[in-house]
Design a protein around this motif. Sequence first.
Motif, PDB file in Angstrom:
ATOM      1  N   MET A  69     -29.118 145.545   0.260  1.00  0.00           N
ATOM      2  CA  MET A  69     -28.525 144.210   0.248  1.00  0.00           C
ATOM      3  C   MET A  69     -28.062 143.870  -1.171  1.00  0.00           C
ATOM      4  SD  MET A  69     -30.117 140.688   1.759  1.00  0.00           S
ATOM      5  CE  MET A  69     -30.296 141.482   3.375  1.00  0.00           C
ATOM      6  N   THR A  70     -26.820 143.423  -1.313  1.00  0.00           N
ATOM      7  CA  THR A  70     -26.237 143.167  -2.617  1.00  0.00           C
ATOM      8  C   THR A  70     -26.629 141.789  -3.141  1.00  0.00           C
ATOM      9  OG1 THR A  70     -24.218 142.198  -1.721  1.00  0.00           O
ATOM     10  CG2 THR A  70     -24.275 144.606  -1.979  1.00  0.00           C
ATOM     11  N   ALA A  71     -26.357 141.582  -4.430  1.00  0.00           N
ATOM     12  CA  ALA A  71     -26.643 140.278  -5.041  1.00  0.00           C
ATOM     13  C   ALA A  71     -25.796 139.179  -4.406  1.00  0.00           C
ATOM     14  CB  ALA A  71     -26.395 140.348  -6.545  1.00  0.00           C
ATOM     15  N   VAL A  72     -24.593 139.536  -3.988  1.00  0.00           N
ATOM     16  CA  VAL A  72     -23.727 138.550  -3.333  1.00  0.00           C
ATOM     17  C   VAL A  72     -24.342 138.096  -2.015  1.00  0.00           C
ATOM     18  CG1 VAL A  72     -21.460 138.173  -2.304  1.00  0.00           C
ATOM     19  CG2 VAL A  72     -21.667 139.466  -4.443  1.00  0.00           C
ATOM     20  N   ASP A  73     -24.928 139.040  -1.265  1.00  0.00           N
ATOM     21  CA  ASP A  73     -25.586 138.695  -0.004  1.00  0.00           C
ATOM     22  C   ASP A  73     -26.770 137.769  -0.255  1.00  0.00           C
ATOM     23  OD1 ASP A  73     -23.855 140.230   1.529  1.00  0.00           O
ATOM     24  OD2 ASP A  73     -25.052 142.049   1.236  1.00  0.00           O
ATOM     25  N   VAL A  74     -27.564 138.091  -1.276  1.00  0.00           N
ATOM     26  CA  VAL A  74     -28.723 137.249  -1.591  1.00  0.00           C
ATOM     27  C   VAL A  74     -28.280 135.838  -1.961  1.00  0.00           C
ATOM     28  CG1 VAL A  74     -30.664 136.930  -3.171  1.00  0.00           C
ATOM     29  CG2 VAL A  74     -30.125 139.221  -2.316  1.00  0.00           C
ATOM     30  N   ALA A  75     -27.218 135.735  -2.769  1.00  0.00           N
ATOM     31  CA  ALA A  75     -26.716 134.417  -3.166  1.00  0.00           C
ATOM     32  C   ALA A  75     -26.193 133.646  -1.959  1.00  0.00           C
ATOM     33  CB  ALA A  75     -25.613 134.576  -4.218  1.00  0.00           C
ATOM     34  N   ARG A  76     -25.515 134.356  -1.060  1.00  0.00           N
ATOM     35  CA  ARG A  76     -24.972 133.691   0.131  1.00  0.00           C
ATOM     36  C   ARG A  76     -26.093 133.208   1.037  1.00  0.00           C
ATOM     37  NH1 ARG A  76     -23.424 135.863   4.989  1.00  0.00           N
ATOM     38  NH2 ARG A  76     -23.686 137.976   4.152  1.00  0.00           N
ATOM     39  N   HIS A  77     -27.120 134.020   1.234  1.00  0.00           N
ATOM     40  CA  HIS A  77     -28.257 133.619   2.063  1.00  0.00           C
ATOM     41  C   HIS A  77     -29.006 132.444   1.438  1.00  0.00           C
ATOM     42  CE1 HIS A  77     -28.378 138.006   3.708  1.00  0.00           C
ATOM     43  NE2 HIS A  77     -27.364 137.315   4.169  1.00  0.00           N
ATOM     44  N   THR A  78     -29.156 132.477   0.113  1.00  0.00           N
ATOM     45  CA  THR A  78     -29.830 131.383  -0.571  1.00  0.00           C
ATOM     46  C   THR A  78     -29.062 130.075  -0.401  1.00  0.00           C
ATOM     47  OG1 THR A  78     -30.750 132.906  -2.220  1.00  0.00           O
ATOM     48  CG2 THR A  78     -30.703 130.567  -2.794  1.00  0.00           C
ATOM     49  N   ALA A  79     -27.732 130.157  -0.522  1.00  0.00           N
ATOM     50  CA  ALA A  79     -26.909 128.949  -0.352  1.00  0.00           C
ATOM     51  C   ALA A  79     -27.028 128.395   1.065  1.00  0.00           C
ATOM     52  CB  ALA A  79     -25.450 129.270  -0.687  1.00  0.00           C
ATOM     53  N   LEU A  80     -27.037 129.291   2.054  1.00  0.00           N
ATOM     54  CA  LEU A  80     -27.155 128.838   3.439  1.00  0.00           C
ATOM     55  C   LEU A  80     -28.502 128.161   3.697  1.00  0.00           C
ATOM     56  CD1 LEU A  80     -25.558 131.881   5.312  1.00  0.00           C
ATOM     57  CD2 LEU A  80     -24.625 129.559   5.142  1.00  0.00           C
ATOM     58  N   LEU A  81     -29.577 128.750   3.192  1.00  0.00           N
ATOM     59  CA  LEU A  81     -30.900 128.177   3.421  1.00  0.00           C
ATOM     60  C   LEU A  81     -31.130 126.924   2.568  1.00  0.00           C
ATOM     61  CD1 LEU A  81     -32.993 131.455   3.728  1.00  0.00           C
ATOM     62  CD2 LEU A  81     -32.369 129.846   5.534  1.00  0.00           C
ATOM     63  N   THR A  82     -30.459 126.846   1.424  1.00  0.00           N
ATOM     64  CA  THR A  82     -30.506 125.608   0.643  1.00  0.00           C
ATOM     65  C   THR A  82     -29.825 124.483   1.409  1.00  0.00           C
ATOM     66  OG1 THR A  82     -30.517 126.804  -1.460  1.00  0.00           O
ATOM     67  CG2 THR A  82     -29.817 124.501  -1.505  1.00  0.00           C
ATOM     68  N   GLY A  83     -28.679 124.781   1.983  1.00  0.00           N
ATOM     69  CA  GLY A  83     -27.990 123.785   2.797  1.00  0.00           C
ATOM     70  C   GLY A  83     -28.833 123.343   3.979  1.00  0.00           C
ATOM     71  N   ARG A  84     -29.554 124.289   4.581  1.00  0.00           N
ATOM     72  CA  ARG A  84     -30.449 123.930   5.682  1.00  0.00           C
ATOM     73  C   ARG A  84     -31.513 122.951   5.203  1.00  0.00           C
ATOM     74  NH1 ARG A  84     -35.553 125.920   6.735  1.00  0.00           N
ATOM     75  NH2 ARG A  84     -36.306 125.454   8.837  1.00  0.00           N
ATOM     76  N   GLY A  85     -32.093 123.237   4.023  1.00  0.00           N
ATOM     77  CA  GLY A  85     -33.129 122.352   3.501  1.00  0.00           C
ATOM     78  C   GLY A  85     -32.608 120.961   3.201  1.00  0.00           C
ATOM     79  N   ILE A  86     -31.387 120.878   2.673  1.00  0.00           N
ATOM     80  CA  ILE A  86     -30.803 119.569   2.380  1.00  0.00           C
ATOM     81  C   ILE A  86     -30.491 118.817   3.657  1.00  0.00           C
ATOM     82  CG2 ILE A  86     -28.809 118.414   1.358  1.00  0.00           C
ATOM     83  CD1 ILE A  86     -28.752 120.643  -0.743  1.00  0.00           C
ATOM     84  N   ARG A  87     -29.939 119.502   4.657  1.00  0.00           N
ATOM     85  CA  ARG A  87     -29.655 118.837   5.930  1.00  0.00           C
ATOM     86  C   ARG A  87     -30.932 118.364   6.595  1.00  0.00           C
ATOM     87  NH1 ARG A  87     -26.146 123.226   6.244  1.00  0.00           N
ATOM     88  NH2 ARG A  87     -27.595 124.350   7.591  1.00  0.00           N
ATOM     89  N   ARG A  88     -31.986 119.153   6.460  1.00  0.00           N
ATOM     90  CA  ARG A  88     -33.267 118.751   7.027  1.00  0.00           C
ATOM     91  C   ARG A  88     -33.775 117.479   6.357  1.00  0.00           C
ATOM     92  NH1 ARG A  88     -38.572 122.728   7.417  1.00  0.00           N
ATOM     93  NH2 ARG A  88     -40.006 121.222   8.357  1.00  0.00           N
ATOM     94  N   SER A  89     -33.563 117.362   5.071  1.00  0.00           N
ATOM     95  CA  SER A  89     -33.996 116.161   4.354  1.00  0.00           C
ATOM     96  C   SER A  89     -33.235 114.931   4.827  1.00  0.00           C
ATOM     97  CB  SER A  89     -33.792 116.342   2.845  1.00  0.00           C
ATOM     98  OG  SER A  89     -34.557 117.414   2.349  1.00  0.00           O
ATOM     99  N   THR A  90     -31.935 115.100   5.104  1.00  0.00           N
ATOM    100  CA  THR A  90     -31.149 113.952   5.558  1.00  0.00           C
ATOM    101  C   THR A  90     -31.571 113.496   6.944  1.00  0.00           C
ATOM    102  OG1 THR A  90     -29.426 115.415   6.448  1.00  0.00           O
ATOM    103  CG2 THR A  90     -29.186 114.673   4.163  1.00  0.00           C
ATOM    104  N   ARG A  91     -32.146 114.404   7.727  1.00  0.00           N
ATOM    105  CA  ARG A  91     -32.607 114.009   9.059  1.00  0.00           C
ATOM    106  C   ARG A  91     -33.970 113.316   8.991  1.00  0.00           C
ATOM    107  NH1 ARG A  91     -31.055 119.579  10.313  1.00  0.00           N
ATOM    108  NH2 ARG A  91     -28.924 119.613  11.128  1.00  0.00           N
ATOM    109  N   GLU A  92     -34.790 113.678   8.000  1.00  0.00           N
ATOM    110  CA  GLU A  92     -36.102 113.047   7.836  1.00  0.00           C
ATOM    111  C   GLU A  92     -35.944 111.845   6.923  1.00  0.00           C
ATOM    112  OE1 GLU A  92     -38.455 116.248   6.354  1.00  0.00           O
ATOM    113  OE2 GLU A  92     -38.629 117.225   8.318  1.00  0.00           O
TER     114      GLU A  92
END
Length: 251
Positions: A1-24
């Motif tokens: 897995m490349t560094a670009v993949d890791v960065a992309r996955h991190t961005a996606l899961l960060t967005g999930r965490g932020i969206r979760r905060s807006t729902r709570e």
Amino acid sequence: MTAVDVARHTALLTGRGIRRSTREVDALLLAVALPVLLMVLFVVVFGGALRPDGRYVDYVVPGVILLCAGYGAAQTAVAVAGDMTEGIVDRLRTMPVAASAVLTGHVVASMARNALAMVAVVAVALALGFRPSAGPLQWLAAAGILALFVLAVSWVSACLGLVARSVEAASGFTFAVLFLPYLSSAFVPTETMPRALQGFAEHQPITLVVEAVRGLLLGTPTTTAGAAVLWCAALAAAGATGAAVLFRRAR
């Protein structure tokens, strides 16, 4: 897995965490409203007794900002524990997702939430009469120290979220972080405390951080900035390392 993949996955899961905060919404409002209400309480109700000249607001605002940052970062433990107990992490393990992105996403989302909360606290503080004398460089340095503090508490919280057996157990850490600033110079000078507490209050990390931020914002001499950065960096490194080890071992 490349560094670009890791960065992309991190961005996606960060967005999930932020969206979760807006729902709570209740948790998000508490993270912002509680420090604001404490600041109003200390400035309006107690401020005249603590500093009759009416400038207690300048002293207490850095402490309230730190209280806000610590409490918000400690919520990472609750989020991680929720993912562990609800099976979200098990599901992510079966997918081509970088393992490091799971926890890093929680931490980055925590930093984004806390940035919003701290901006709200500073805005209310200015309305209450807070008048910092810091220039752009001092504001940038204070923001950097606060960001490093949030990073440290978030990674330590992630560790506790991994070892907690339930979300309720993880939430207990937030109360510990909420209480610790009271045993520092955040709200009163440490020399006013009983002698038995002074040694702890003067050398614990929160005092070092709050004195560094206070000195930068108010333009007063500070000698704790270096120690504050070292403490936060050490806690962040220890928390990130511990979280990585615990995450590999967790089922």
